[in-house]
Scaffold this motif. Structure first.
Motif, PDB file in Angstrom:
ATOM      1  N   PRO A  66      -4.376   7.738  -9.043  1.00 41.27           N
ATOM      2  CA  PRO A  66      -4.946   6.456  -8.611  1.00 41.27           C
ATOM      3  C   PRO A  66      -3.844   5.488  -8.173  1.00 41.27           C
ATOM      4  O   PRO A  66      -2.732   5.551  -8.697  1.00 41.27           O
ATOM      5  N   PRO A  67      -4.140   4.626  -7.199  1.00 45.09           N
ATOM      6  CA  PRO A  67      -3.102   3.746  -6.622  1.00 45.09           C
ATOM      7  C   PRO A  67      -2.425   2.860  -7.660  1.00 45.09           C
ATOM      8  O   PRO A  67      -1.217   2.596  -7.561  1.00 45.09           O
ATOM      9  N   GLU A  68      -3.187   2.417  -8.686  1.00 45.83           N
ATOM     10  CA  GLU A  68      -2.555   1.525  -9.663  1.00 45.83           C
ATOM     11  C   GLU A  68      -1.513   2.283 -10.491  1.00 45.83           C
ATOM     12  O   GLU A  68      -0.494   1.740 -10.889  1.00 45.83           O
ATOM     13  N   LYS A  69      -1.742   3.597 -10.692  1.00 49.81           N
ATOM     14  CA  LYS A  69      -0.771   4.390 -11.433  1.00 49.81           C
ATOM     15  C   LYS A  69       0.496   4.565 -10.596  1.00 49.81           C
ATOM     16  O   LYS A  69       1.618   4.455 -11.094  1.00 49.81           O
ATOM     17  N   LEU A  70       0.308   4.829  -9.291  1.00 52.19           N
ATOM     18  CA  LEU A  70       1.461   4.977  -8.401  1.00 52.19           C
ATOM     19  C   LEU A  70       2.264   3.681  -8.368  1.00 52.19           C
ATOM     20  O   LEU A  70       3.489   3.694  -8.427  1.00 52.19           O
ATOM     21  N   ALA A  71       1.550   2.558  -8.317  1.00 56.77           N
ATOM     22  CA  ALA A  71       2.234   1.263  -8.278  1.00 56.77           C
ATOM     23  C   ALA A  71       3.033   1.053  -9.564  1.00 56.77           C
ATOM     24  O   ALA A  71       4.190   0.618  -9.532  1.00 56.77           O
ATOM     25  N   ALA A  72       2.424   1.409 -10.694  1.00 56.79           N
ATOM     26  CA  ALA A  72       3.108   1.213 -11.975  1.00 56.79           C
ATOM     27  C   ALA A  72       4.379   2.052 -12.040  1.00 56.79           C
ATOM     28  O   ALA A  72       5.359   1.672 -12.674  1.00 56.79           O
ATOM     29  N   LEU A  73       4.358   3.215 -11.396  1.00 57.33           N
ATOM     30  CA  LEU A  73       5.521   4.105 -11.432  1.00 57.33           C
ATOM     31  C   LEU A  73       6.484   3.839 -10.277  1.00 57.33           C
ATOM     32  O   LEU A  73       7.502   4.514 -10.138  1.00 57.33           O
ATOM     33  N   PRO A 119       0.823  -1.214   0.000  1.00 56.90           N
ATOM     34  CA  PRO A 119       0.000   0.000   0.000  1.00 56.90           C
ATOM     35  C   PRO A 119       0.858   1.265   0.000  1.00 56.90           C
ATOM     36  O   PRO A 119       1.925   1.287   0.600  1.00 56.90           O
ATOM     37  N   THR A 120       0.362   2.284  -0.705  1.00 57.47           N
ATOM     38  CA  THR A 120       1.062   3.565  -0.719  1.00 57.47           C
ATOM     39  C   THR A 120       1.005   4.169   0.675  1.00 57.47           C
ATOM     40  O   THR A 120      -0.035   4.140   1.331  1.00 57.47           O
ATOM     41  N   LYS A 121       2.136   4.691   1.120  1.00 58.38           N
ATOM     42  CA  LYS A 121       2.178   5.290   2.455  1.00 58.38           C
ATOM     43  C   LYS A 121       1.915   6.788   2.368  1.00 58.38           C
ATOM     44  O   LYS A 121       2.166   7.409   1.330  1.00 58.38           O
ATOM     45  N   LEU A 122       1.455   7.328   3.483  1.00 57.74           N
ATOM     46  CA  LEU A 122       1.193   8.764   3.539  1.00 57.74           C
ATOM     47  C   LEU A 122       2.151   9.435   4.509  1.00 57.74           C
ATOM     48  O   LEU A 122       2.402   8.932   5.612  1.00 57.74           O
ATOM     49  N   THR A 123       2.690  10.561   4.071  1.00 59.05           N
ATOM     50  CA  THR A 123       3.612  11.341   4.888  1.00 59.05           C
ATOM     51  C   THR A 123       2.982  12.704   5.136  1.00 59.05           C
ATOM     52  O   THR A 123       2.472  13.324   4.198  1.00 59.05           O
ATOM     53  N   LEU A 124       3.024  13.168   6.371  1.00 60.98           N
ATOM     54  CA  LEU A 124       2.636  14.553   6.641  1.00 60.98           C
ATOM     55  C   LEU A 124       3.928  15.371   6.649  1.00 60.98           C
ATOM     56  O   LEU A 124       4.815  15.138   7.475  1.00 60.98           O
ATOM     57  N   GLY A 125       4.041  16.302   5.707  1.00 60.52           N
ATOM     58  CA  GLY A 125       5.256  17.110   5.594  1.00 60.52           C
ATOM     59  C   GLY A 125       5.394  18.096   6.740  1.00 60.52           C
ATOM     60  O   GLY A 125       4.491  18.221   7.579  1.00 60.52           O
ATOM     61  N   PRO A 126       6.508  18.805   6.804  1.00 59.37           N
ATOM     62  CA  PRO A 126       6.701  19.803   7.859  1.00 59.37           C
ATOM     63  C   PRO A 126       5.776  20.999   7.653  1.00 59.37           C
ATOM     64  O   PRO A 126       5.394  21.299   6.528  1.00 59.37           O
ATOM     65  N   ASP A 181      -8.253   6.903   1.871  1.00 54.25           N
ATOM     66  CA  ASP A 181      -9.257   6.184   1.086  1.00 54.25           C
ATOM     67  C   ASP A 181      -8.838   6.067  -0.376  1.00 54.25           C
ATOM     68  O   ASP A 181      -9.064   5.045  -1.014  1.00 54.25           O
ATOM     69  N   LEU A 182      -8.206   7.124  -0.879  1.00 58.48           N
ATOM     70  CA  LEU A 182      -7.761   7.101  -2.275  1.00 58.48           C
ATOM     71  C   LEU A 182      -6.711   6.018  -2.491  1.00 58.48           C
ATOM     72  O   LEU A 182      -6.839   5.185  -3.391  1.00 58.48           O
ATOM     73  N   VAL A 183      -5.664   6.015  -1.649  1.00 56.77           N
ATOM     74  CA  VAL A 183      -4.585   5.050  -1.894  1.00 56.77           C
ATOM     75  C   VAL A 183      -4.991   3.625  -1.509  1.00 56.77           C
ATOM     76  O   VAL A 183      -4.411   2.664  -2.004  1.00 56.77           O
ATOM     77  N   ASP A 184      -6.012   3.499  -0.640  1.00 55.52           N
ATOM     78  CA  ASP A 184      -6.500   2.159  -0.313  1.00 55.52           C
ATOM     79  C   ASP A 184      -7.511   1.658  -1.332  1.00 55.52           C
ATOM     80  O   ASP A 184      -8.052   0.559  -1.188  1.00 55.52           O
ATOM     81  N   GLY A 185      -7.800   2.483  -2.339  1.00 57.25           N
ATOM     82  CA  GLY A 185      -8.734   2.066  -3.377  1.00 57.25           C
ATOM     83  C   GLY A 185     -10.196   2.149  -2.950  1.00 57.25           C
ATOM     84  O   GLY A 185     -11.072   1.604  -3.606  1.00 57.25           O
ATOM     85  N   LYS A 186     -10.460   2.857  -1.817  1.00 61.40           N
ATOM     86  CA  LYS A 186     -11.854   2.946  -1.345  1.00 61.40           C
ATOM     87  C   LYS A 186     -12.573   4.152  -1.962  1.00 61.40           C
ATOM     88  O   LYS A 186     -13.779   4.304  -1.797  1.00 61.40           O
ATOM     89  N   ALA A 187     -11.813   5.038  -2.579  1.00 67.53           N
ATOM     90  CA  ALA A 187     -12.439   6.196  -3.229  1.00 67.53           C
ATOM     91  C   ALA A 187     -11.695   6.440  -4.535  1.00 67.53           C
ATOM     92  O   ALA A 187     -10.515   6.110  -4.643  1.00 67.53           O
ATOM     93  N   ASP A 188     -12.416   6.984  -5.520  1.00 78.90           N
ATOM     94  CA  ASP A 188     -11.716   7.260  -6.774  1.00 78.90           C
ATOM     95  C   ASP A 188     -11.186   8.701  -6.773  1.00 78.90           C
ATOM     96  O   ASP A 188     -11.510   9.499  -5.888  1.00 78.90           O
ATOM     97  N   ALA A 189     -10.362   9.008  -7.784  1.00 78.04           N
ATOM     98  CA  ALA A 189      -9.695  10.305  -7.835  1.00 78.04           C
ATOM     99  C   ALA A 189     -10.705  11.446  -7.882  1.00 78.04           C
ATOM    100  O   ALA A 189     -10.551  12.458  -7.197  1.00 78.04           O
ATOM    101  N   GLU A 190     -11.753  11.243  -8.661  1.00 76.29           N
ATOM    102  CA  GLU A 190     -12.744  12.301  -8.814  1.00 76.29           C
ATOM    103  C   GLU A 190     -13.417  12.612  -7.477  1.00 76.29           C
ATOM    104  O   GLU A 190     -13.563  13.772  -7.083  1.00 76.29           O
ATOM    105  N   GLY A 191     -13.774  11.555  -6.744  1.00 74.01           N
ATOM    106  CA  GLY A 191     -14.391  11.728  -5.438  1.00 74.01           C
ATOM    107  C   GLY A 191     -13.435  12.406  -4.466  1.00 74.01           C
ATOM    108  O   GLY A 191     -13.829  13.292  -3.697  1.00 74.01           O
TER     109      GLY A 191
END
Lengths: 332, 179, 299
Positions: free
Chosen positions: C228-235, C3-10, C258-268
């Motif tokens: 979308p998560p599949e695009k991130l995975a491909a890259l 799964p794509t990880k999330l970072t909160l920047g400074p 939700d986006l990276v877990d595939g529970k929501a789409d990009a548009e949403g």
């Protein structure tokens, strides 16, 4: 590094004709770049082919001058070969030094050539630690200092590093830390780091109406000039903007750098080389500015005061006005 | 910029033969002949060699529309009022425009001080300006003149330019004093 | 597919100590992010204000199961600031370097190469990975395709994309908040504190354009890239960075989770983000390889 040798006058050339003009006007070194995205002045019609560079280097060498080749943008992911080729071509053309900023380019030079390596201002190395890293890792011999340091800070820096320093003394003034500015690509899609252009001409338009001229960049109004008022190129950081109910030149007034009166200060600060900005400028500019600085540097080296060169050079300046920039601390 | 007074006299002395002659075809031939002699000169323009440049001398009654496409170059002379479309418009006193040709004058400096103005595709202006910078043209090159006439023309125009240049120096000093 | 990880920047802005404490308390408890960057990045003069806050914030975040990364100054400009950077580099926690000043002190230990380090190609990325970089967050002006090009060429490191927040566009030796208020940087009175999202900068024709934050210039518009998560995975892009703004960052983190877990789409996701109280309209031009201000359009 403190070195009390004669200060080197490093002058710009955007075309072979300008290179010859700089040599004849008294430059000690001339810096130039190839006609592509590998250098930070990638403007239409500007710069050198490999053949032109070789010919320019022969001309400079015949007059006892040096040619420094700027390959100082950041190599694009899928096109790194273009930057490597630029380095190899520059060395083959007889370049006396390569000016680079990208770690991948510096690494390529260090691994494959024994040419002298200068760190471009685009690398924004302003501390002893950062400069020390580039010197140790890639054998960089000279660092072009970011235009954010005061003369006092340069003097202190020179005591802590073991490479030469080169300071900008005249020409266009970046107010942002160079190599870390994406204002241009934010508006236009093209940037100094990736494409070698800031506020590229294809995104520039000047529109005249009865009240004057509006200079736009990618549709954003950058500045407005009354009829007859000195104009400027719509570089983003020199625009007039609104912030907190005030319309002003928020980032920088449309001025050029002129540190001509501070040459003695640079000398005692241990600066090795003085750099004139303006590879995009013409022979007239280069001839006038280089000869004025030649006389000024010679006067300082002879122990005299810098001659008053401001007046001679005012005509060459963007917006007709000049500043000593960050070299005086009050600029901040 | 007060150059209007001296210009027509100088202009008449230099180019008496233009009156009533087809200037456009003559300049077209000169430019094509220049392209034959120095083809690499036009390489600098890159894609912009096919752009049309309207050169608008503010103190003359006519304008030039130039397509600097090497041996396919084309120059048309149109009346100043003619609104023929061009990719680029460059406007300024004729001596200033000529001064840009041989690098006696600095285009950026003239532009910043509003002596010349540009409109249209800025990248094509920049390409033309850089090409001309490197070309080291004499006024006679552009007019296709040779021999004595060429020398006289160059000397006359360049003399006029140095006078103008002294004037811009004074203006710049004045501008700086105000700043 | 991991799964794509999330970072909160400074936090780029000069938030008062209490605001920082409250912000990170809520992040620790509620935000579904894996990693949280703390520390002052923009202005060395602000360090004395936030320094006392960090021990408690770090403790709280770690207790909340977040990995804490110590971010360092992007343009250290005097001896004192260089010393602060070096000291942070000796910490046993993960450190983000934002200027090569830090590299000699951190070489050989793991670090994050932050978005202020010029990593534009695989060669430079590999060099820094060789020095200890585990995560690389390239400059914001790069396209997703370019970042993916590096990420695929360097599978040994994690590549991170600046996905949310006003885009950091420039740094200067000059302080624009001070200049706007007729002050010098050395006696600036910290007027930047009045603008928790930076101060909007419009063109003379009232077009929204930039924002200033002391010595930093940001976009007025808010990056809201929703790949979308599949695009991130491909890259091979394994992290998204969310940069704190004054809006509800817990809500932002949940949208991205939700986006990276595939529970929501990009548009949403874009729709939900645009409903938050953002300081500007949403854009994602840079990642599309276009001018950065180009709107994040529905595709």
């Amino acid at each position: 590094m403190s070195d009390l040798g004669r200060m080197e006058l490093v002058c710009p050339a955007g075309t072979p004709a300008t290179l010859r003009a700089a040599v004849l006007a008294g430059a000690d070194s001339i810096y130039c770049g190839f006609r592509n995205e590998t250098n930070a002045r990638n403007f239409p019609g500007l710069n050198f082919t490999a053949e032109e560079l070789a010919e320019g280097a022969r001309f400079a060498h015949a007059h006892g001058k040096k040619v420094l080749v700027a390959i100082n943008t950041f190599a694009q992911v899928d096109r790194v070969d273009m930057w490597r080729k630029a380095v190899d071509d520059a060395v083959a053309s007889g370049a006396d030094a390569i000016i680079a900023a990208d770690i991948a380019v510096l690494d390529h030079v260090a691994r494959n050539h024994d040419v002298r390596l200068h760190l471009s201002v685009q690398a924004a190395a302003a501390t002893p630690e950062a400069i020390g890293f580039y010197a140790e890792a890639f054998g960089v011999r000279r660092v072009v200092l970011p235009r954010v340091l005061s003369v006092q800070e340069i003097a202190a820096l020179n005591k802590q590093i073991h490479v030469e320093t080169e300071a900008f003394v005249f020409g266009g003034l970046c107010v942002m830390v160079e190599g870390r500015c994406y204002l241009s690509s934010y508006a236009t899609g093209k940037s100094p780091n990736l494409n070698g252009v800031c506020s590229p001409p294809e995104s520039v338009s000047y529109l005249d109406d009865a009240q004057g001229t509006t200079a736009r960049l990618a549709g954003f109004a950058i500045d407005r000039y009354a009829p007859g008022e000195p104009a400027g190129y719509p570089t983003l950081c020199k625009g007039r903007f609104k912030a907190g109910n005030k319309t002003s030149y928020l980032f920088e007034d449309p001025v050029s750098l002129n540190a001509g009166s501070m040459l003695a200060g640079f000398r005692s600060a241990g600066v090795t080389a003085l750099k004139i900005e303006g590879r995009q400028r013409g022979k007239g500019y280069v001839t006038d500015v280089v000869s004025a600085f030649r006389r000024a540097v010679d006067a300082v080296e002879a122990g005299g005061d810098a001659i008053e060169i401001d007046r001679i050079l005012a005509r060459m300046s963007e917006g007709g006005r000049q500043t000593a920039g960050a070299y005086r601390k009050t600029w901040r | 910029m007060v150059v209007d007074g001296e210009l027509p006299v100088l202009f008449r002395r230099l180019f008496p033969s233009f009156i009533g002659l087809p200037l456009g075809p003559m300049l077209t031939l000169s430019l094509r002949s220049l392209a034959r002699r120095r083809p690499q000169l036009f390489d600098r323009l890159g894609e912009h060699r096919r752009a049309s440049y309207r050169i608008d001398p503010s103190d003359l009654a006519f304008s030039f529309i130039v397509v600097p496409d090497g041996q396919m170059s084309l120059v048309r002379v149109v009346s100043r009022d003619d609104s023929a479309a061009a990719d680029v418009a460059i406007k300024g006193p004729i001596l200033m425009l000529l001064g840009l040709l041989d690098g006696t004058l600095d285009g950026d400096a003239l532009f910043f001080h509003r002596v010349i103005s540009v409109g249209g595709r800025t990248e094509a202006v920049v390409a033309l300006r850089n090409t001309i910078e490197d070309a080291e043209l004499r006024p006679s090159d552009l007019l296709g003149l040779h021999g004595t006439l060429a020398r006289l023309t160059d000397a006359g125009v360049l003399h006029g330019l140095s006078a103008v240049r002294r004037l811009t120096d004074r203006t710049a000093t004045h501008a700086r004093a105000e700043a | 597919m991991c799964p794509t990880k999330l970072t909160l920047g400074p936090v780029f802005y000069h938030w008062p100590a209490e605001r920082l404490t409250d912000f990170y308390r809520r992040i620790a408890d509620e935000a579904p992010v894996d990693r949280v960057h703390v520390g002052e990045v923009v202005c060395g003069k602000r360090l004395p204000f936030s320094d006392p806050v960090w021990p408690e914030v770090i403790e709280r975040l770690e207790r909340g199961g977040k990995e804490v990364v110590l971010s360092t100054l992007a343009a250290p400009s005097n001896v004192r600031e260089c010393k602060v950077v070096k000291e942070l580099c000796h910490d046993t926690r993960m450190v983000e370097i934002n200027d090569l000043t830090a590299l000699p002190s951190r070489r050989g230990q793991s670090f994050v190469a932050g978005p202020f380090i010029n990593v534009y190609n695989g060669g430079t990325a590999r060099y820094l990975i060789g020095q200890g970089a585990l995560t690389v967050c390239p400059p914001v002006e790069l396209s997703l395709a370019s970042i993916g090009g590096m990420a695929r060429a360097c599978p040994e490191a994690e590549f991170e994309v600046f996905a949310f927040g006003r885009l950091p566009l420039a740094l200067s030796g000059r302080c624009y908040h001070a200049r706007l208020h007729g002050l010098h940087k050395d006696s600036c009175r910290f007027t930047c504190e009045q603008d928790p999202d930076g101060l909007a900068v419009d063109t003379a024709e009232n077009q929204e354009f930039l924002a200033i934050n002391g010595v930093q210039t940001l976009s007025n518009q808010v990056q809201a890239a929703c790949p979308p998560p599949e695009k991130l995975a491909a890259l091979n892009i394994r992290r998204l960075r969310l940069s704190p703004q004054s809006c509800d960052m817990v809500a932002v983190a949940k949208v991205y989770r939700d986006l990276v877990d595939g529970k929501a789409d990009a548009e949403g996701a874009r729709f939900l983000l645009s409903c938050l109280d953002l300081p500007g309209r949403i854009v994602d031009g840079f990642l599309q390889g276009k001018p950065g201000f180009q709107p994040a359009a529905l595709r």
